[in-house]
Design a protein around this motif. Sequence first.
Motif, PDB file in Angstrom:
ATOM      1  N   ALA A 107       0.833  -1.207   0.000  1.00  0.00           N
ATOM      2  CA  ALA A 107       0.000   0.000   0.000  1.00  0.00           C
ATOM      3  C   ALA A 107       0.868   1.259   0.000  1.00  0.00           C
ATOM      4  CB  ALA A 107      -0.925  -0.009   1.206  1.00  0.00           C
ATOM      5  N   VAL A 108       1.987   1.219   0.701  1.00  0.00           N
ATOM      6  CA  VAL A 108       2.900   2.370   0.716  1.00  0.00           C
ATOM      7  C   VAL A 108       3.469   2.613  -0.681  1.00  0.00           C
ATOM      8  CG1 VAL A 108       5.102   3.235   1.605  1.00  0.00           C
ATOM      9  CG2 VAL A 108       3.497   2.082   3.147  1.00  0.00           C
ATOM     10  N   LYS A 109       3.791   1.537  -1.384  1.00  0.00           N
ATOM     11  CA  LYS A 109       4.445   1.640  -2.688  1.00  0.00           C
ATOM     12  C   LYS A 109       3.477   1.907  -3.830  1.00  0.00           C
ATOM     13  CE  LYS A 109       8.237  -1.505  -1.396  1.00  0.00           C
ATOM     14  NZ  LYS A 109       9.360  -0.607  -1.721  1.00  0.00           N
ATOM     15  N   ASP A 110       2.188   1.662  -3.616  1.00  0.00           N
ATOM     16  CA  ASP A 110       1.194   1.854  -4.676  1.00  0.00           C
ATOM     17  C   ASP A 110      -0.070   2.467  -4.081  1.00  0.00           C
ATOM     18  OD1 ASP A 110      -1.161   1.037  -6.462  1.00  0.00           O
ATOM     19  OD2 ASP A 110       0.551   0.483  -7.721  1.00  0.00           O
ATOM     20  N   SER A 111      -0.342   3.704  -4.437  1.00  0.00           N
ATOM     21  CA  SER A 111      -1.482   4.415  -3.841  1.00  0.00           C
ATOM     22  C   SER A 111      -2.820   3.793  -4.232  1.00  0.00           C
ATOM     23  CB  SER A 111      -1.456   5.892  -4.251  1.00  0.00           C
ATOM     24  OG  SER A 111      -1.538   6.013  -5.669  1.00  0.00           O
ATOM     25  N   ASP A 112      -2.906   3.232  -5.456  1.00  0.00           N
ATOM     26  CA  ASP A 112      -4.164   2.584  -5.866  1.00  0.00           C
ATOM     27  C   ASP A 112      -4.441   1.361  -4.991  1.00  0.00           C
ATOM     28  OD1 ASP A 112      -4.618   4.423  -7.851  1.00  0.00           O
ATOM     29  OD2 ASP A 112      -3.704   3.225  -9.442  1.00  0.00           O
ATOM     30  N   TYR A 113      -3.396   0.608  -4.702  1.00  0.00           N
ATOM     31  CA  TYR A 113      -3.573  -0.551  -3.834  1.00  0.00           C
ATOM     32  C   TYR A 113      -3.932  -0.104  -2.416  1.00  0.00           C
ATOM     33  CZ  TYR A 113      -2.653  -4.916  -1.341  1.00  0.00           C
ATOM     34  OH  TYR A 113      -2.778  -6.033  -0.550  1.00  0.00           O
ATOM     35  N   ALA A 114      -3.384   1.025  -1.964  1.00  0.00           N
ATOM     36  CA  ALA A 114      -3.716   1.554  -0.642  1.00  0.00           C
ATOM     37  C   ALA A 114      -5.202   1.896  -0.561  1.00  0.00           C
ATOM     38  CB  ALA A 114      -2.870   2.786  -0.337  1.00  0.00           C
ATOM     39  N   HIS A 115      -5.725   2.541  -1.618  1.00  0.00           N
ATOM     40  CA  HIS A 115      -7.156   2.847  -1.642  1.00  0.00           C
ATOM     41  C   HIS A 115      -7.978   1.554  -1.675  1.00  0.00           C
ATOM     42  CE1 HIS A 115      -5.734   6.903  -2.745  1.00  0.00           C
ATOM     43  NE2 HIS A 115      -6.918   7.316  -2.336  1.00  0.00           N
ATOM     44  N   TYR A 116      -7.509   0.598  -2.458  1.00  0.00           N
ATOM     45  CA  TYR A 116      -8.188  -0.704  -2.530  1.00  0.00           C
ATOM     46  C   TYR A 116      -8.226  -1.373  -1.156  1.00  0.00           C
ATOM     47  CZ  TYR A 116      -8.327  -5.788  -3.343  1.00  0.00           C
ATOM     48  OH  TYR A 116      -8.613  -7.133  -3.285  1.00  0.00           O
ATOM     49  N   LEU A 117      -7.080  -1.343  -0.463  1.00  0.00           N
ATOM     50  CA  LEU A 117      -6.975  -1.963   0.856  1.00  0.00           C
ATOM     51  C   LEU A 117      -7.936  -1.307   1.850  1.00  0.00           C
ATOM     52  CD1 LEU A 117      -5.110  -4.266   1.784  1.00  0.00           C
ATOM     53  CD2 LEU A 117      -3.607  -2.538   2.759  1.00  0.00           C
ATOM     54  N   ALA A 118      -8.023   0.023   1.786  1.00  0.00           N
ATOM     55  CA  ALA A 118      -8.894   0.755   2.708  1.00  0.00           C
ATOM     56  C   ALA A 118     -10.362   0.461   2.439  1.00  0.00           C
ATOM     57  CB  ALA A 118      -8.626   2.250   2.603  1.00  0.00           C
ATOM     58  N   THR A 119     -10.748   0.386   1.175  1.00  0.00           N
ATOM     59  CA  THR A 119     -12.166   0.139   0.856  1.00  0.00           C
ATOM     60  C   THR A 119     -12.570  -1.293   1.171  1.00  0.00           C
ATOM     61  OG1 THR A 119     -11.707  -0.478  -1.454  1.00  0.00           O
ATOM     62  CG2 THR A 119     -12.089   1.867  -0.973  1.00  0.00           C
ATOM     63  N   ARG A 120     -11.603  -2.227   1.125  1.00  0.00           N
ATOM     64  CA  ARG A 120     -11.918  -3.627   1.421  1.00  0.00           C
ATOM     65  C   ARG A 120     -12.220  -3.846   2.905  1.00  0.00           C
ATOM     66  NH1 ARG A 120     -13.208  -6.890  -2.762  1.00  0.00           N
ATOM     67  NH2 ARG A 120     -12.717  -8.639  -1.374  1.00  0.00           N
ATOM     68  N   LEU A 121     -11.981  -2.837   3.714  1.00  0.00           N
ATOM     69  CA  LEU A 121     -12.324  -2.929   5.134  1.00  0.00           C
ATOM     70  C   LEU A 121     -13.816  -2.738   5.358  1.00  0.00           C
ATOM     71  CD1 LEU A 121      -9.314  -0.909   6.600  1.00  0.00           C
ATOM     72  CD2 LEU A 121      -9.626  -3.388   6.621  1.00  0.00           C
ATOM     73  N   PHE A 122     -14.532  -2.333   4.318  1.00  0.00           N
ATOM     74  CA  PHE A 122     -15.985  -2.196   4.377  1.00  0.00           C
ATOM     75  C   PHE A 122     -16.629  -3.326   3.582  1.00  0.00           C
ATOM     76  CE2 PHE A 122     -14.646   2.365   4.751  1.00  0.00           C
ATOM     77  CZ  PHE A 122     -15.064   2.547   6.056  1.00  0.00           C
ATOM     78  N   VAL A 123     -17.855  -3.649   3.929  1.00  0.00           N
ATOM     79  CA  VAL A 123     -18.539  -4.758   3.273  1.00  0.00           C
ATOM     80  C   VAL A 123     -19.164  -4.341   1.944  1.00  0.00           C
ATOM     81  CG1 VAL A 123     -20.786  -4.392   4.391  1.00  0.00           C
ATOM     82  CG2 VAL A 123     -20.075  -6.720   3.740  1.00  0.00           C
ATOM     83  N   VAL A 124     -19.319  -3.022   1.718  1.00  0.00           N
ATOM     84  CA  VAL A 124     -19.923  -2.526   0.479  1.00  0.00           C
ATOM     85  C   VAL A 124     -19.023  -1.447  -0.125  1.00  0.00           C
ATOM     86  CG1 VAL A 124     -22.294  -3.022   1.198  1.00  0.00           C
ATOM     87  CG2 VAL A 124     -21.264  -0.814   1.764  1.00  0.00           C
ATOM     88  N   ASP A 125     -19.318  -1.126  -1.402  1.00  0.00           N
ATOM     89  CA  ASP A 125     -18.610  -0.059  -2.127  1.00  0.00           C
ATOM     90  C   ASP A 125     -17.088  -0.274  -2.089  1.00  0.00           C
ATOM     91  OD1 ASP A 125     -18.286   2.152  -3.664  1.00  0.00           O
ATOM     92  OD2 ASP A 125     -18.797   3.611  -2.103  1.00  0.00           O
ATOM     93  N   GLN A 126     -16.666  -1.480  -2.473  1.00  0.00           N
ATOM     94  CA  GLN A 126     -15.254  -1.832  -2.466  1.00  0.00           C
ATOM     95  C   GLN A 126     -14.627  -1.559  -3.832  1.00  0.00           C
ATOM     96  OE1 GLN A 126     -15.625  -5.976  -1.424  1.00  0.00           O
ATOM     97  NE2 GLN A 126     -15.512  -5.581   0.779  1.00  0.00           N
TER      98      GLN A 126
END
Length: 268
Positions: A107-126
Amino acid sequence: MKSKTAVLGSAIMLAIVLVWALAFPLSRQMPDSVFAEPFGSVYNGLNVLFTALAFGGVVITLLFQAEQSRNARREEIERSIFELFQTFTSLEFQKVKDGAFRALLAAVKDSDYAHYLATRLFVVDQAAFPVKVIPILRQLDEAKKELTDGQIEHADRADRLMLDNMLNFFALLAQRESSAMVIKHCDFAYDWWRPTLWMIGQLQEEHYARSPLVQQYCKTQLITGTLKALDKVYGHSPLSGRAPVWEYITHHPKMLAFGMDPAFAKDP
């Protein structure tokens, strides 16, 4: 060393004896009519003393019970922290830490993956899995180098599960804020985790703020709530507001050493 309760109990008993001892000379200075019947027969020196001492004993007993309850609660908290520390330092939990930190480093090395990681913490709108992060995932984990792209995406789920476990661990630790001194003297390596967790926590908070769907269906506590509690325990300066948080994240020496994606500084 005597406890405060023991000292207070001794003081109460001493005060009772002093009051009783002073009662007689004081009564000699008063008119005889003050102690006339029906009070004369009741006012027996020894009865008064024993009654007062019994009352004082009841008060002291209650004080000791309250102190024992506080001590038991303190011991329970310290024991639970010790158990958490044993878990944190166990060989089994090392796999959890390794997997979680791999996900955070990606996530540190790729901002898109960081956003992906953060949204996957929710059950919807991932967010969808960013395929461009696959070379980074291969680089960070020797076991992924020979995997196909599809296999790497599947293996990444395991690391994200480890991150969930790590977040739950720190959430449990944050609940022990009342025993801050014990936590501070256990090496939970919070300083190592803090900048990466704040990055994911801030992205999670921003996603929550702009997603009505998440606000409707997701009621779990945000990571930033846990981090604020731990910052208070460890004595870190509080972070509040988007600008100070990103200032801290994008200028942290460790984040820069990890090779932080420049996209964070441009438009976090």
